[in-house]
Design a protein around this motif. Structure first.
Motif, PDB file in Angstrom:
ATOM      1  N   GLU A   4       4.368  -3.356  -1.695  1.00 33.42           N
ATOM      2  CA  GLU A   4       4.364  -2.970  -0.287  1.00 33.42           C
ATOM      3  C   GLU A   4       5.442  -1.929  -0.017  1.00 33.42           C
ATOM      4  O   GLU A   4       6.555  -2.030  -0.541  1.00 33.42           O
ATOM      5  CB  GLU A   4       4.617  -4.189   0.606  1.00 33.42           C
ATOM      6  N   GLU A  38       8.361   0.133   2.120  1.00 36.24           N
ATOM      7  CA  GLU A  38       9.396  -0.239   3.075  1.00 36.24           C
ATOM      8  C   GLU A  38       8.956   0.174   4.482  1.00 36.24           C
ATOM      9  O   GLU A  38       8.143   1.098   4.640  1.00 36.24           O
ATOM     10  CB  GLU A  38      10.713   0.452   2.727  1.00 36.24           C
ATOM     11  N   PRO A  39       9.475  -0.485   5.535  1.00 36.83           N
ATOM     12  CA  PRO A  39       9.136  -0.079   6.910  1.00 36.83           C
ATOM     13  C   PRO A  39       9.574   1.357   7.184  1.00 36.83           C
ATOM     14  O   PRO A  39      10.486   1.880   6.539  1.00 36.83           O
ATOM     15  CB  PRO A  39       9.928  -1.075   7.778  1.00 36.83           C
TER      16      PRO A  39
END
Length: 216
Positions: free
Chosen positions: A91, A93-94
């Motif tokens: 996933e 990172e924001p």
């Protein structure tokens, strides 16, 4: 190798080397072509990151000579491809936005209204320049295929996002200039323009309500 041992710039470099062998200069040149708008740290790290990849065995290096001039050319290894694939499967990172102009807006009550409006005008002009840059990229890729014609569909996705991103900044700064036109200074409107402030915050309240409905 765990994916977080490398920086995003390192993975970006591996992604470039996955399609072609490059010299350090060519890698730095590619990292500066619009990528610096998406990942500013790439510009600061671009000459050092390939040395770290070489030290970890994710790329190899060979010397090439043309006349008296020599250069080091880097190629991705199987381990480098495995590391890149593992990173792509993880996933992301924001989103982290680095935007000095907006920081200036947040503390502009310590300056003058002219300072604030000049900041907004500069932000708009910068966004217009950047939008034109990505528009030129779109034309170039459409007409020639670009440096990576096999990736033009991916560049099209990214380019469309960047155009929309700068459109948003241009629209927002234009709106913000209209909102601040009647402000005598950047400090007092919290009290003197309460209705206007409440109206500006209405969009946030709508978004909050929509998020609650989605979570229901």
């Amino acid at each position: 190798m765990p994916q977080r041992e490398l920086t995003t710039t390192a993975y970006l470099t591996l992604g470039l080397l996955a399609t072609s062998d490059w010299s350090a200069y060519q890698l730095a040149e590619q990292l500066g072509r619009g990528v610096d708008q998406l990942w500013p740290r790439a510009d600061r790290q671009r000459y050092n990151v390939v040395k770290k990849l070489l030290a970890t065995g994710l790329v190899t290096a060979r010397e090439e000579h043309s006349g008296r001039r020599g250069r080091t050319v880097y190629a991705i290894t199987d381990a480098g491809r495995e590391a890149l694939a593992a990173w792509l499967a993880a996933e992301p990172e924001p989103v982290a936005l680095e935007f000095e102009g907006m920081i200036r807006v947040l503390v502009s009550d310590q300056g003058s209204i002219d300072d604030l409006r000049r900041t907004l005008e500069t932000m708009r002009a910068q966004a217009e320049t950047a939008r034109a840059q990505f528009a030129r990229y779109a034309v170039h890729i459409s007409e020639t295929g670009g440096t990576f014609p096999e990736r033009r569909h991916l560049f099209a996705l990214s380019n469309t996002f960047m155009i929309g991103h700068y459109n948003h900044i241009i629209e927002w700064t234009t709106w913000a200039l209209e909102q601040t036109e009647s402000w005598p200074d950047p400090a007092s409107p919290a009290e003197t323009h309460q209705t206007q402030v409440r109206d500006m915050l209405a969009e946030g309240r709508k978004a909050w309500g929509a998020s609650l409905q989605l979570g229901a």
